[in-house]
Scaffold this active site. Structure first.
Site: not given
Length: 305
Positions: A136, A245
């Site tokens: 991310c 994630h």
């Protein structure tokens, strides 16, 4: 942790004082694999149990604005894996993997890395063949540039990235939040995870994506995520980035990735059952504990109101 009867006078006092009924008292649950609530639990010495000469050493940069640190809890629970959260670079370290995690403010945490001397440290790791992974915000940092024309993160309109991946990220004021399913392109392993990020990252043609996204918002899609890059001779450097994630919650992918690190470090592969998650079992255990220790009829009454 002890005799619940000791609490009874206090519970009765609270009910008299507030006029509110108490649903119940939950017992302390030990030895579970559930996620910690906040980053105060990072660098728990218990996470290093079983670490020895044949163990993997994984470093995670501990940003001031670190987010989604639970991505690495499945790694820390593995036997023979040491996960260390690093507030400052270690001059003499050569871990088996270095991770740039998610961030609540990518550009500010990238400045933090520069101010503390992480950039030459990461460059040294790459030259030494230590794999570097960004997730991310960490993925965004690995690229060449980050642009923020709308001021999503502040007054800085752009900044230079670490230059380890051929990507450019542009922030937008619309946040991406989605549960996803994807396939790891190098192995065909299927994973499930989620995306939560500002901005869009684009790589140049001719480079290998990390994952093929097959489902988003419960609908079939065909999309690409992340990037991996190998360079050099002999033990090539490996740099990878992804927006997904929770990828290490997948037992098959976690087993593959840890064995990938072990092979690069000259360590034996893990056994076939070394990476089996107890997460589902522990969630059931928590649910049974809650159901057995609260007034379910009262809870139902409250929910109906």
């Amino acid at each position: 942790r002890g005799d619940k009867k000791i609490l009874d006078p206090g519970l009765e006092w609270i009910q008299r004082r507030t006029g509110k009924k108490i649903l119940g008292v939950l017992p302390y649950l030990a030895n579970h694999s559930l996620d910690e609530e906040d980053s105060m639990a990072l660098n728990d010495p218990g996470a290093w149990k079983g670490a020895g000469p044949q163990s993997l050493w994984i470093q995670v940069a501990e940003f001031p604005r670190i987010s989604n640190f639970t991505d690495f809890a499945p790694l820390a629970r593995e036997k023979g894996v040491r996960v260390q959260y690093l507030k400052a670079p270690d001059r003499h370290a050569l871990p088996d993997l270095f991770i740039l995690p998610g961030s609540k403010s990518t550009m500010a945490d990238l400045k933090f890395l520069r101010d503390l001397g992480f950039v030459p440290y990461i460059q040294r790791l790459v030259r030494a063949g230590v794999p570097v992974l960004g997730i991310c915000g960490g993925y965004q940092m690995l690229g060449e540039r980050i642009l923020d024309p709308q001021g999503v993160e502040g007054s800085l309109s752009e900044c230079e990235g670490l230059g380890l991946l051929p990507t450019v990220t542009v922030f937008r004021d619309e946040k991406t939040t989605a549960q996803v399913k994807a396939v790891h392109l190098a192995t065909g392993i299927e994973i499930e995870g989620y995306e939560i990020h500002m901005g869009c990252t684009q790589g140049r043609d001719g480079h290998q994506p990390f994952f093929k996204v097959t489902e988003r918002f419960g609908r079939s899609v065909e999309d690409w995520d992340g990037l991996t890059l190998e360079q050099g001779e002999g033990l090539k450097s490996w740099v990878g980035g992804t927006y997904i994630h929770g990828l290490f919650d997948s037992d098959p992918f976690r087993r593959y990735f840890l064995d990938f690190l072990r092979s690069r470090s000259g360590l034996p592969a893990s056994g076939p059952d070394s990476a089996v998650s107890n997460r589902a079992r522990d969630l059931d255990r928590l649910a049974q504990s809650v159901a057995g220790n609260i007034d379910l009829s009262l809870l139902d009454e409250i929910l109906q109101i």
